[in-house]
Design a protein around this motif. Sequence first.
Motif, PDB file in Angstrom:
ATOM      1  N   GLU A 266       0.778  -1.166  -0.056  1.00 47.20           N
ATOM      2  CA  GLU A 266      -0.045   0.158  -0.180  1.00 47.20           C
ATOM      3  C   GLU A 266       0.935   1.397  -0.060  1.00 47.20           C
ATOM      4  OE1 GLU A 266      -2.699  -0.009   2.996  1.00 47.20           O
ATOM      5  OE2 GLU A 266      -3.860  -2.249   2.292  1.00 47.20           O
ATOM      6  N   ASN A 267       2.134   0.898  -0.564  1.00 44.30           N
ATOM      7  CA  ASN A 267       2.994   2.254  -0.724  1.00 44.30           C
ATOM      8  C   ASN A 267       3.896   2.497   0.337  1.00 44.30           C
ATOM      9  OD1 ASN A 267       0.519   3.065  -2.008  1.00 44.30           O
ATOM     10  ND2 ASN A 267       1.806   3.391  -3.724  1.00 44.30           N
ATOM     11  N   LYS A 268       3.665   1.783   1.268  1.00 38.08           N
ATOM     12  CA  LYS A 268       4.323   2.242   3.021  1.00 38.08           C
ATOM     13  C   LYS A 268       4.837   1.094   2.328  1.00 38.08           C
ATOM     14  CE  LYS A 268       1.626   5.581   4.073  1.00 38.08           C
ATOM     15  NZ  LYS A 268       1.902   6.895   3.618  1.00 38.08           N
ATOM     16  N   THR A 269       6.811   1.458   3.180  1.00 34.47           N
ATOM     17  CA  THR A 269       7.702   1.060   3.713  1.00 34.47           C
ATOM     18  C   THR A 269       6.857  -1.063   4.816  1.00 34.47           C
ATOM     19  OG1 THR A 269       8.706   2.058   4.366  1.00 34.47           O
ATOM     20  CG2 THR A 269       9.748  -0.051   5.021  1.00 34.47           C
ATOM     21  N   VAL A 270       7.208  -2.018   3.424  1.00 35.50           N
ATOM     22  CA  VAL A 270       7.147  -3.495   3.766  1.00 35.50           C
ATOM     23  C   VAL A 270       7.985  -4.480   4.624  1.00 35.50           C
ATOM     24  CG1 VAL A 270       5.640  -5.309   3.906  1.00 35.50           C
ATOM     25  CG2 VAL A 270       4.676  -3.273   2.828  1.00 35.50           C
ATOM     26  N   ASP A 271       8.049  -5.370   5.617  1.00 35.58           N
ATOM     27  CA  ASP A 271       9.221  -5.411   5.966  1.00 35.58           C
ATOM     28  C   ASP A 271       8.721  -7.088   5.560  1.00 35.58           C
ATOM     29  OD1 ASP A 271      10.847  -3.343   6.981  1.00 35.58           O
ATOM     30  OD2 ASP A 271      10.421  -3.856   8.894  1.00 35.58           O
ATOM     31  N   VAL A 272       9.472  -8.043   5.041  1.00 30.67           N
ATOM     32  CA  VAL A 272       9.226  -9.559   5.065  1.00 30.67           C
ATOM     33  C   VAL A 272      10.278 -10.242   5.519  1.00 30.67           C
ATOM     34  CG1 VAL A 272       8.825 -11.047   2.801  1.00 30.67           C
ATOM     35  CG2 VAL A 272       7.638  -8.724   2.489  1.00 30.67           C
ATOM     36  N   VAL A 273       9.889 -11.670   5.992  1.00 30.75           N
ATOM     37  CA  VAL A 273      10.483 -12.796   7.074  1.00 30.75           C
ATOM     38  C   VAL A 273       9.707 -14.446   6.729  1.00 30.75           C
ATOM     39  CG1 VAL A 273      11.570 -13.296   8.560  1.00 30.75           C
ATOM     40  CG2 VAL A 273      11.110 -10.954   8.562  1.00 30.75           C
ATOM     41  N   LYS A 274      10.460 -14.672   6.215  1.00 37.15           N
ATOM     42  CA  LYS A 274       9.814 -16.592   5.342  1.00 37.15           C
ATOM     43  C   LYS A 274      11.044 -17.036   5.772  1.00 37.15           C
ATOM     44  CE  LYS A 274       6.950 -18.345   2.584  1.00 37.15           C
ATOM     45  NZ  LYS A 274       5.754 -18.372   2.438  1.00 37.15           N
ATOM     46  N   ASP A 275      10.549 -18.455   6.437  1.00 35.38           N
ATOM     47  CA  ASP A 275      11.142 -19.358   7.145  1.00 35.38           C
ATOM     48  C   ASP A 275      12.096 -20.312   5.898  1.00 35.38           C
ATOM     49  OD1 ASP A 275      12.306 -18.258   9.263  1.00 35.38           O
ATOM     50  OD2 ASP A 275      10.604 -19.022  11.006  1.00 35.38           O
ATOM     51  N   LEU A 276      13.241 -21.108   5.879  1.00 34.18           N
ATOM     52  CA  LEU A 276      12.628 -21.850   5.002  1.00 34.18           C
ATOM     53  C   LEU A 276      14.085 -23.426   5.405  1.00 34.18           C
ATOM     54  CD1 LEU A 276      13.267 -22.954   1.926  1.00 34.18           C
ATOM     55  CD2 LEU A 276      15.335 -21.662   1.377  1.00 34.18           C
ATOM     56  N   PRO A 277      13.060 -24.168   6.045  1.00 30.08           N
ATOM     57  CA  PRO A 277      13.435 -25.459   6.737  1.00 30.08           C
ATOM     58  C   PRO A 277      14.253 -26.270   5.705  1.00 30.08           C
ATOM     59  CG  PRO A 277      10.958 -25.654   5.966  1.00 30.08           C
ATOM     60  CD  PRO A 277      11.296 -23.854   5.882  1.00 30.08           C
ATOM     61  N   GLY A 278      14.752 -27.094   6.653  1.00 31.36           N
ATOM     62  CA  GLY A 278      15.695 -28.129   6.027  1.00 31.36           C
ATOM     63  C   GLY A 278      16.411 -28.786   6.493  1.00 31.36           C
ATOM     64  N   LYS A 279      17.217 -29.482   6.015  1.00 30.53           N
ATOM     65  CA  LYS A 279      18.528 -30.387   6.692  1.00 30.53           C
ATOM     66  C   LYS A 279      19.569 -30.753   6.127  1.00 30.53           C
ATOM     67  CE  LYS A 279      15.874 -34.853   5.647  1.00 30.53           C
ATOM     68  NZ  LYS A 279      14.787 -36.039   5.558  1.00 30.53           N
ATOM     69  N   ASP A 280      20.616 -31.438   6.499  1.00 31.70           N
ATOM     70  CA  ASP A 280      21.720 -31.944   6.222  1.00 31.70           C
ATOM     71  C   ASP A 280      22.653 -30.813   5.457  1.00 31.70           C
ATOM     72  OD1 ASP A 280      21.507 -34.242   6.590  1.00 31.70           O
ATOM     73  OD2 ASP A 280      20.152 -34.684   5.428  1.00 31.70           O
ATOM     74  N   PHE A 281      22.355 -29.812   5.797  1.00 29.94           N
ATOM     75  CA  PHE A 281      22.967 -28.424   5.103  1.00 29.94           C
ATOM     76  C   PHE A 281      24.579 -28.560   5.075  1.00 29.94           C
ATOM     77  CE2 PHE A 281      18.143 -25.941   6.845  1.00 29.94           C
ATOM     78  CZ  PHE A 281      18.658 -25.489   5.771  1.00 29.94           C
ATOM     79  N   GLN A 282      24.649 -27.764   3.748  1.00 31.30           N
ATOM     80  CA  GLN A 282      26.091 -28.257   3.190  1.00 31.30           C
ATOM     81  C   GLN A 282      27.214 -27.373   4.005  1.00 31.30           C
ATOM     82  OE1 GLN A 282      27.215 -30.685   1.912  1.00 31.30           O
ATOM     83  NE2 GLN A 282      24.921 -31.460   2.392  1.00 31.30           N
ATOM     84  N   LYS A 283      28.578 -27.405   4.405  1.00 34.05           N
ATOM     85  CA  LYS A 283      29.161 -26.500   4.723  1.00 34.05           C
ATOM     86  C   LYS A 283      29.657 -25.080   3.565  1.00 34.05           C
ATOM     87  CE  LYS A 283      32.279 -29.776   7.787  1.00 34.05           C
ATOM     88  NZ  LYS A 283      32.672 -29.671   8.366  1.00 34.05           N
ATOM     89  N   GLY A 284      30.098 -24.116   3.051  1.00 32.34           N
ATOM     90  CA  GLY A 284      30.337 -23.442   1.994  1.00 32.34           C
ATOM     91  C   GLY A 284      29.271 -22.104   1.452  1.00 32.34           C
TER      92      GLY A 284
END
Length: 294
Positions: A255-273
Amino acid sequence: MENQKGNTSLKAIILVLSLLLLGSLFYIFKLTTDTKTLETEVSSVKTEKDNVLKDLEELKATYDAAIAENTSMSDELIAEREKVVGLMAQLEKSKGDVNAMAKYKQQVAALQTKMNSLMQDVAVLKKENQTLTTNLDSTKVVLADSKNYNQVLVGQNEELSKTVEKASKLSVLNLKTGSYKLKGSGKQVETDKASRVDILKVSFTIAENSVAKSGDKTYYVQVIDSKNNVLGDKVTTSFGDKSLTYSFTSTVKYENKTVDVVKDLPGKDFQKGTYFVNVFDKAELVSKSSFTLR
């Protein structure tokens, strides 16, 4: 007595011969005079014929020049020229006499009168055409100026449209990704150790924009791990001739105003890097960032 009769006869003979001589002289004089008169008449007729032919040739030349200008009167001019040509042909074949030449001269005079009238009409028509040409040239200049002005306006409108379009685009700011371990209590604890990560939390801000179009706005978020794998939903969609594989979408009511967006992305076995996070407005990349798990 006899001598007297002889003299009388001789005198009579001499008188007769004298009369005959006088008659012969008179006949010869008259014949000579008639011959000269005839020669004079023939010469005069020939001169008249040449003069009439010259007048006809001048008429034909005038018509030829007028016809060459290709005016709307060309058909009428051609018809009159043919009359002149026809009369020239008749005159050249004619032996002619004084009476005949008088008739030819009358016909030439009539043709000259008609020619003068037509030439006046041609002159008026040429003047009108010149005026029309001048007006057309002026109109062309005005139209050219109008066309140039319209092109300038079109260019300005295109630039204005581009400016408005550019100004109406939404800016995505402060793209960040946090990595968290989810405890049994449901509490999220931040960690950068790959083996402990359960959730990636992606956040960004849609900046305020008073000229942007309000309404629902969908962003496509793409998270790529260190082995170039797209995490999350891995859904592929197309935008025209471009395709995009994304991790998740986030739809917000803007609505033409500042909006903050936050979203979680669940997972497993995340790799290093190093991980890369990209945010798309349809096929357009609007923000990107990276983070590293150890």
